[in-house]
Design an enzyme around this catalytic site. Structure first.
Site, PDB file in Angstrom:
ATOM      1  N   GLY A  12       6.249 -21.663-159.244  1.00  0.00           N
ATOM      2  CA  GLY A  12       5.896 -22.405-158.032  1.00  0.00           C
ATOM      3  C   GLY A  12       5.891 -23.890-158.364  1.00  0.00           C
ATOM      4  O   GLY A  12       6.509 -24.324-159.348  1.00  0.00           O
ATOM      5  N   GLU A 170       0.815 -26.568-138.551  1.00  0.00           N
ATOM      6  CA  GLU A 170       2.215 -26.873-138.901  1.00  0.00           C
ATOM      7  C   GLU A 170       3.150 -25.792-138.337  1.00  0.00           C
ATOM      8  O   GLU A 170       4.223 -26.087-137.824  1.00  0.00           O
ATOM      9  CB  GLU A 170       2.377 -26.976-140.415  1.00  0.00           C
ATOM     10  CG  GLU A 170       1.746 -28.243-140.981  1.00  0.00           C
ATOM     11  CD  GLU A 170       2.333 -28.652-142.324  1.00  0.00           C
ATOM     12  OE1 GLU A 170       2.592 -27.761-143.141  1.00  0.00           O
ATOM     13  OE2 GLU A 170       2.524 -29.861-142.535  1.00  0.00           O
ATOM     14  N   ASP A 300      -3.024 -23.371-157.255  1.00  0.00           N
ATOM     15  CA  ASP A 300      -3.984 -22.675-156.395  1.00  0.00           C
ATOM     16  C   ASP A 300      -4.853 -21.674-157.151  1.00  0.00           C
ATOM     17  O   ASP A 300      -5.796 -21.131-156.573  1.00  0.00           O
ATOM     18  CB  ASP A 300      -3.244 -21.959-155.256  1.00  0.00           C
ATOM     19  CG  ASP A 300      -2.715 -22.938-154.221  1.00  0.00           C
ATOM     20  OD1 ASP A 300      -2.837 -24.151-154.436  1.00  0.00           O
ATOM     21  OD2 ASP A 300      -2.180 -22.481-153.198  1.00  0.00           O
ATOM     22  N   ALA A 317       0.063 -28.597-152.911  1.00  0.00           N
ATOM     23  CA  ALA A 317       1.219 -28.750-153.787  1.00  0.00           C
ATOM     24  C   ALA A 317       1.091 -30.066-154.559  1.00  0.00           C
ATOM     25  O   ALA A 317       1.442 -30.142-155.738  1.00  0.00           O
ATOM     26  CB  ALA A 317       2.487 -28.755-152.936  1.00  0.00           C
ATOM     27  N   LYS A 377       6.578 -37.671-144.374  1.00  0.00           N
ATOM     28  CA  LYS A 377       6.553 -36.284-144.860  1.00  0.00           C
ATOM     29  C   LYS A 377       7.895 -35.938-145.521  1.00  0.00           C
ATOM     30  O   LYS A 377       7.933 -35.364-146.605  1.00  0.00           O
ATOM     31  CB  LYS A 377       6.289 -35.347-143.668  1.00  0.00           C
ATOM     32  CG  LYS A 377       6.268 -33.893-143.992  1.00  0.00           C
ATOM     33  CD  LYS A 377       4.866 -33.392-144.181  1.00  0.00           C
ATOM     34  CE  LYS A 377       4.789 -31.916-144.418  1.00  0.00           C
ATOM     35  NZ  LYS A 377       3.508 -31.491-144.913  1.00  0.00           N
TER      36      LYS A 377
END
Ligand SMILES: Cc1cc2nc3c(=O)[nH]c(=O)nc-3n(C[C@H](O)[C@H](O)[C@H](O)COP(=O)(O)OP(=O)(O)OC[C@H]3O[C@@H](n4cnc5c(N)ncnc54)[C@H](O)[C@@H]3O)c2cc1C
Length: 404
Positions: A12, A170, A300, A317, A377
């Site tokens: 990840g 989102e 996480d 992230a 973004k």
């Protein structure tokens, strides 16, 4: 020389960046590096809501591990981690066992359903490429089915989003942009479709400045999204949900409930017997577990507290990527018997997308909204790609649709 074996679990944000840093900075004479992941690709979790809504194809979100990681420098093992035996320095995989000298755990998150009846059986979650693809297919299937049934079924056109936090909002933003296209494709009136966000708190997007929250609500409402705040989802079935608001229970017909109200650390961590706090390992400053000298936890799966507030940093992230830099340094230091360093998060802000050309942002101490926030973004997404795989990866996967 007896080479040390570094094993990284999960490709990840945290795991990929750790592997990418180590392949550049450790010589193959110094250590053997192995990256273990379920799939042969890395995916950008932060784009999954777009794949789920169907506004971005999932191939854009997937990055082949071998396009970034040099297999002459890092062994790439495709397997599933079942559990870790830290006392024996072993990782149990679905297809074998791997020994390690230094371990980096970056296995990410899982949905948390808090025991709500029917949720794990009937709701959809946005956790990986397969989940996202299934949601997109479910939307298409329901729209396509609508005119094929004699008795029209509203449950096919009502879409419930459980949770008005970051992920729920989102997703709703993307979905609101997709609905007109779905309606056109399947000859359905836009007014027949409902997107309903059910949020337990009195308002959505906790943690954002209230002016930005108002902006987000207005933007979504103008595209047909409904908010039911202060309501708890109590039950989820195949074709309806039950929520409770002000002590009153209401049934809402729907065949598509997206659960976006809770995540927890990957259960491998708890299953492996590490000391955990709400499923996460509360790591030391240098990102090692409290009990094991050679096990690092990032992303996480790790819990770190903000010293200023005493509260845990939210899982992002942004933090996983920053932790990867520290952990790569510290693993290298372990191999070379140097000093480890502490992790210092450098929070650059938060941006929540409301669809392709709309967003809200708190960056560099300023509030932004609309296309400027959406631009930020995309720039931030592009920056990650550049950092991970250089200009080649950026050109292949980057987002350059700034003004449409
Ligand atoms: C829809 C959505 C939008 C988000 N938006 C943002 C945002 O805008 N900004 C932000 O900062 N954060 C955002 N987040 C949060 C962010 O995505 C996570 O905090 C981040 O992905 C955590 O990174 P990680 O490295 O810990 O794990 P992940 O990136 O989740 O990666 C874990 C990896 O481990 C692999 N894996 C898992 N279990 C196993 C196993 N048993 N065996 C082998 N491999 C395994 C997975 O396949 C995956 O490759 C968002 C999350 C979601 C769901």
């Amino acid at each position: 020389m007896n080479k040390k074996h570094i094993v990284i679990l999960g490709a990840g944000y945290g795991g990929m960046m750790t592997a990418a840093k180590l392949q550049k900075t450790l010589h193959t004479n110094e250590a053997v590096i192995t990256l273990i992941n379920k799939n042969d690709y890395h995916y950008q979790t932060t784009w999954l809501h777009e794949n789920a809504a169907g506004t971005l194809h999932h191939d854009r979100t997937k990055i082949k591990i071998k396009d970034v990681i040099d297999s002459n420098k890092v062994n790439i093992v495709l397997d599933e981690v079942i559990c870790i035996k830290p006392e024996e320095k072993k990782v149990k995989l679905a297809n074998g066992v791997m020994n390690y000298d230094f371990l980096v755990i970056g296995l990410g998150f899982e949905p948390a359903t808090f025991g709500i009846p029917g949720l794990s059986e009937h709701a959809f979650t946005i956790g990986n490429i397969n989940n996202a693809r299934l949601i997109r297919e479910q939307l298409d299937f329901n729209f396509a089915s609508y005119h094929n049934e004699l008795e029209k079924n509203d449950a096919r056109l009502n879409i419930v989003v459980g949770g008005g936090g970051f992920t729920g909002i989102e997703f709703a933003g993307e979905l609101a942009n997709r609905i007109p296209h779905l309606c056109e494709e399947y000859d359905i009136e836009k007014t027949q479709v409902r997107i309903i966000i059910i949020e337990g708190a009195p308002t959505v997007l906790p943690g954002f400045d209230e002016r930005l929250v108002s902006y987000a609500i207005n933007s979504l409402e103008s595209r047909g999204v409904e908010f039911i705040n202060g309501a708890l989802l109590k039950e989820c079935n195949q074709d309806y949900i039950v929520y409770e608001k002000d002590g009153k229970r209401t049934e809402l017909p729907t065949m598509t409930t997206i659960w976006a109200a809770g995540v927890r650390a990957n259960s491998v961590v708890e299953r492996s017997g590490f000391e955990t706090n709400r499923g996460k390992v509360e790591v030391r400053n240098d990102l090692r577990t409290p009990d094991f000298e050679d096990v690092f936890v990032i992303g996480d799966c790790a819990l770190i507290k903000n010293e200023a507030t005493g509260k845990a940093f939210p899982p992002t992230a942004q933090i996983a990527i920053q932790q990867a830099e520290t952990v790569a340094h510290n693993v290298r230091a372990k191999v070379r018997r140097n000093e480890l360093k502490s992790f210092c998060p450098n929070l650059q802000g938060t941006i929540a997308s409301l669809g392709n050309d709309d967003a809200i942002a708190e960056v560099f101490g300023r509030n932004l909204f609309g296309w400027k926030a959406a631009f930020m973004k995309k720039m931030s997404d592009n920056r990650y790609l550049l950092k991970l795989g250089g200009i080649g990866l950026l050109m292949k996967k980057g987002k350059f649709n700034f003004f449409y």
